[in-house]
Design a protein around this motif. Structure first.
Motif, PDB file in Angstrom:
ATOM      1  N   ALA A  37     -54.129 -23.724 -20.299  1.00  0.00           N
ATOM      2  CA  ALA A  37     -54.979 -24.918 -20.240  1.00  0.00           C
ATOM      3  C   ALA A  37     -55.171 -25.514 -21.633  1.00  0.00           C
ATOM      4  CB  ALA A  37     -56.329 -24.579 -19.616  1.00  0.00           C
ATOM      5  N   ALA A  38     -55.345 -24.667 -22.640  1.00  0.00           N
ATOM      6  CA  ALA A  38     -55.505 -25.149 -24.007  1.00  0.00           C
ATOM      7  C   ALA A  38     -54.208 -25.788 -24.508  1.00  0.00           C
ATOM      8  CB  ALA A  38     -55.913 -23.999 -24.928  1.00  0.00           C
ATOM      9  N   VAL A  39     -53.085 -25.177 -24.183  1.00  0.00           N
ATOM     10  CA  VAL A  39     -51.794 -25.719 -24.597  1.00  0.00           C
ATOM     11  C   VAL A  39     -51.567 -27.073 -23.934  1.00  0.00           C
ATOM     12  CG1 VAL A  39     -49.294 -25.386 -24.532  1.00  0.00           C
ATOM     13  CG2 VAL A  39     -50.791 -23.465 -25.072  1.00  0.00           C
ATOM     14  N   ARG A  40     -51.886 -27.188 -22.641  1.00  0.00           N
ATOM     15  CA  ARG A  40     -51.721 -28.463 -21.940  1.00  0.00           C
ATOM     16  C   ARG A  40     -52.533 -29.553 -22.622  1.00  0.00           C
ATOM     17  NH1 ARG A  40     -50.547 -30.757 -16.639  1.00  0.00           N
ATOM     18  NH2 ARG A  40     -50.018 -28.733 -15.810  1.00  0.00           N
ATOM     19  N   ALA A  41     -53.765 -29.268 -22.976  1.00  0.00           N
ATOM     20  CA  ALA A  41     -54.618 -30.264 -23.630  1.00  0.00           C
ATOM     21  C   ALA A  41     -54.034 -30.695 -24.970  1.00  0.00           C
ATOM     22  CB  ALA A  41     -56.027 -29.712 -23.810  1.00  0.00           C
ATOM     23  N   ARG A  42     -53.526 -29.745 -25.743  1.00  0.00           N
ATOM     24  CA  ARG A  42     -52.968 -30.081 -27.058  1.00  0.00           C
ATOM     25  C   ARG A  42     -51.694 -30.897 -26.953  1.00  0.00           C
ATOM     26  NH1 ARG A  42     -54.187 -24.627 -28.354  1.00  0.00           N
ATOM     27  NH2 ARG A  42     -51.984 -24.092 -28.174  1.00  0.00           N
ATOM     28  N   VAL A  43     -50.771 -30.498 -26.071  1.00  0.00           N
ATOM     29  CA  VAL A  43     -49.499 -31.223 -25.998  1.00  0.00           C
ATOM     30  C   VAL A  43     -49.695 -32.618 -25.408  1.00  0.00           C
ATOM     31  CG1 VAL A  43     -48.085 -29.143 -25.970  1.00  0.00           C
ATOM     32  CG2 VAL A  43     -48.740 -30.179 -23.812  1.00  0.00           C
ATOM     33  N   GLU A  44     -50.621 -32.764 -24.464  1.00  0.00           N
ATOM     34  CA  GLU A  44     -50.894 -34.099 -23.923  1.00  0.00           C
ATOM     35  C   GLU A  44     -51.510 -35.005 -24.986  1.00  0.00           C
ATOM     36  OE1 GLU A  44     -53.156 -33.425 -20.339  1.00  0.00           O
ATOM     37  OE2 GLU A  44     -51.330 -33.070 -19.165  1.00  0.00           O
ATOM     38  N   ALA A  45     -52.392 -34.452 -25.816  1.00  0.00           N
ATOM     39  CA  ALA A  45     -52.999 -35.251 -26.886  1.00  0.00           C
ATOM     40  C   ALA A  45     -51.961 -35.655 -27.929  1.00  0.00           C
ATOM     41  CB  ALA A  45     -54.135 -34.476 -27.538  1.00  0.00           C
ATOM     42  N   LEU A  46     -51.071 -34.731 -28.283  1.00  0.00           N
ATOM     43  CA  LEU A  46     -50.042 -35.058 -29.270  1.00  0.00           C
ATOM     44  C   LEU A  46     -49.075 -36.101 -28.722  1.00  0.00           C
ATOM     45  CD1 LEU A  46     -48.848 -34.566 -32.071  1.00  0.00           C
ATOM     46  CD2 LEU A  46     -47.403 -32.814 -31.038  1.00  0.00           C
ATOM     47  N   GLU A  47     -48.684 -35.956 -27.463  1.00  0.00           N
ATOM     48  CA  GLU A  47     -47.772 -36.939 -26.867  1.00  0.00           C
ATOM     49  C   GLU A  47     -48.413 -38.315 -26.860  1.00  0.00           C
ATOM     50  OE1 GLU A  47     -46.164 -39.588 -23.873  1.00  0.00           O
ATOM     51  OE2 GLU A  47     -48.106 -38.597 -23.727  1.00  0.00           O
ATOM     52  N   LYS A  48     -49.680 -38.387 -26.529  1.00  0.00           N
ATOM     53  CA  LYS A  48     -50.370 -39.687 -26.521  1.00  0.00           C
ATOM     54  C   LYS A  48     -50.410 -40.280 -27.922  1.00  0.00           C
ATOM     55  CE  LYS A  48     -54.414 -42.130 -25.005  1.00  0.00           C
ATOM     56  NZ  LYS A  48     -55.538 -42.162 -24.099  1.00  0.00           N
ATOM     57  N   LEU A  49     -50.689 -39.454 -28.923  1.00  0.00           N
ATOM     58  CA  LEU A  49     -50.728 -39.918 -30.301  1.00  0.00           C
ATOM     59  C   LEU A  49     -49.362 -40.418 -30.761  1.00  0.00           C
ATOM     60  CD1 LEU A  49     -52.407 -40.115 -32.969  1.00  0.00           C
ATOM     61  CD2 LEU A  49     -51.502 -37.843 -33.498  1.00  0.00           C
ATOM     62  N   LEU A  50     -48.308 -39.691 -30.410  1.00  0.00           N
ATOM     63  CA  LEU A  50     -46.967 -40.045 -30.876  1.00  0.00           C
ATOM     64  C   LEU A  50     -46.330 -41.194 -30.097  1.00  0.00           C
ATOM     65  CD1 LEU A  50     -45.444 -36.517 -31.530  1.00  0.00           C
ATOM     66  CD2 LEU A  50     -46.143 -38.210 -33.224  1.00  0.00           C
ATOM     67  N   GLU A  51     -46.679 -41.354 -28.828  1.00  0.00           N
ATOM     68  CA  GLU A  51     -45.962 -42.324 -27.999  1.00  0.00           C
ATOM     69  C   GLU A  51     -46.806 -43.464 -27.442  1.00  0.00           C
ATOM     70  OE1 GLU A  51     -42.878 -42.242 -28.078  1.00  0.00           O
ATOM     71  OE2 GLU A  51     -42.191 -40.171 -28.165  1.00  0.00           O
ATOM     72  N   ARG A  52     -48.113 -43.282 -27.292  1.00  0.00           N
ATOM     73  CA  ARG A  52     -48.915 -44.287 -26.582  1.00  0.00           C
ATOM     74  C   ARG A  52     -50.260 -44.539 -27.251  1.00  0.00           C
ATOM     75  NH1 ARG A  52     -50.570 -42.049 -21.893  1.00  0.00           N
ATOM     76  NH2 ARG A  52     -50.054 -39.952 -22.533  1.00  0.00           N
ATOM     77  N   SER A  53     -50.299 -44.626 -28.559  1.00  0.00           N
ATOM     78  CA  SER A  53     -51.568 -44.789 -29.261  1.00  0.00           C
ATOM     79  C   SER A  53     -52.209 -46.152 -29.027  1.00  0.00           C
ATOM     80  CB  SER A  53     -51.384 -44.598 -30.767  1.00  0.00           C
ATOM     81  OG  SER A  53     -50.972 -43.288 -31.042  1.00  0.00           O
ATOM     82  N   PHE A  54     -51.399 -47.193 -29.021  1.00  0.00           N
ATOM     83  CA  PHE A  54     -51.926 -48.540 -28.833  1.00  0.00           C
ATOM     84  C   PHE A  54     -50.837 -49.453 -28.285  1.00  0.00           C
ATOM     85  CE2 PHE A  54     -50.391 -48.055 -33.119  1.00  0.00           C
ATOM     86  CZ  PHE A  54     -49.625 -49.175 -33.323  1.00  0.00           C
TER      87      PHE A  54
ATOM     88  N   ASP B   8     -36.881 -46.209 -30.529  1.00  0.00           N
ATOM     89  CA  ASP B   8     -38.166 -45.518 -30.431  1.00  0.00           C
ATOM     90  C   ASP B   8     -39.049 -46.111 -29.341  1.00  0.00           C
ATOM     91  OD1 ASP B   8     -37.972 -43.444 -32.236  1.00  0.00           O
ATOM     92  OD2 ASP B   8     -38.615 -44.654 -33.937  1.00  0.00           O
ATOM     93  N   LEU B   9     -38.838 -47.375 -29.024  1.00  0.00           N
ATOM     94  CA  LEU B   9     -39.604 -48.007 -27.953  1.00  0.00           C
ATOM     95  C   LEU B   9     -39.029 -47.679 -26.575  1.00  0.00           C
ATOM     96  CD1 LEU B   9     -40.137 -51.533 -29.528  1.00  0.00           C
ATOM     97  CD2 LEU B   9     -41.781 -49.641 -29.416  1.00  0.00           C
ATOM     98  N   LEU B  10     -37.755 -47.336 -26.521  1.00  0.00           N
ATOM     99  CA  LEU B  10     -37.099 -47.114 -25.235  1.00  0.00           C
ATOM    100  C   LEU B  10     -36.889 -45.638 -24.914  1.00  0.00           C
ATOM    101  CD1 LEU B  10     -34.417 -49.922 -25.588  1.00  0.00           C
ATOM    102  CD2 LEU B  10     -36.587 -50.027 -24.363  1.00  0.00           C
ATOM    103  N   PHE B  11     -36.477 -44.845 -25.893  1.00  0.00           N
ATOM    104  CA  PHE B  11     -36.221 -43.420 -25.679  1.00  0.00           C
ATOM    105  C   PHE B  11     -37.398 -42.642 -26.240  1.00  0.00           C
ATOM    106  CE2 PHE B  11     -34.561 -39.223 -26.724  1.00  0.00           C
ATOM    107  CZ  PHE B  11     -33.931 -38.887 -25.544  1.00  0.00           C
TER     108      PHE B  11
END
Length: 143
Positions: free
Chosen positions: A23-40, A111-114
């Motif tokens: 559960a902790a790993v899921r929370a961390r990887v989802e947060a990192l993915e959001k930061l790297l790919e969908r911040s704004f 980076d926008l597509l892949f």
């Protein structure tokens, strides 16, 4: 809140659990993915972008930093016990993204597509959903 108005909470990483449990790993990887790919969302193109695309604008060094950040997802997956095939696919996604980033202009558009981190998160989620069903979380607004 819809995706266009979504903002990253500056305290997001303060609330992330520290631990090796799924559960902790899921929370961390989802947060990192959001930061790297969908911040704004960039006005005009109405597509979410993150640090991966912005850091990638810095020639060579930026793509190396983005690849290192993406490799952290692979490390977390390895610690979760994903198969060698899954780890190899994830490393291939990060490597392909890094190689594309080395090509001027094309790499920035790629980076926008892949989105290698989104692809890797999908692999991790599939594993967690199958082997650790108690960690499944519902997206806000879904039923």
């Amino acid at each position: 809140m819809n995706q266009r108005t979504a903002r990253i909470d500056p305290r997001l990483f303060d609330r992330l659990p520290i631990g090796r449990d799924p559960a902790a790993v899921r929370a961390r990887v989802e947060a990192l993915e959001k930061l790297l790919e969908r911040s704004f969302v960039v006005p005009g193109i109405n597509r979410p972008v993150g640090l991966d695309a912005i850091i990638g604008l810095i020639p060579v060094v930026g793509d190396g930093i983005a690849a290192l950040m993406g490799s952290w997802l692979v490390w977390e997956a390895r610690n979760l016990g994903l198969s060698r095939w899954q780890i190899t696919r994830m490393m291939g996604n990060v490597g392909f993204d890094a190689l594309l980033g080395l090509v001027p202009f094309i790499g920035d558009a790629a980076d926008l597509l892949f989105r290698s981190n989104t692809r890797n998160l999908r692999i991790i989620r599939r594993h967690l959903d199958r082997h650790h069903p108690g960690t499944v979380t519902l997206e806000p607004g879904s039923r």
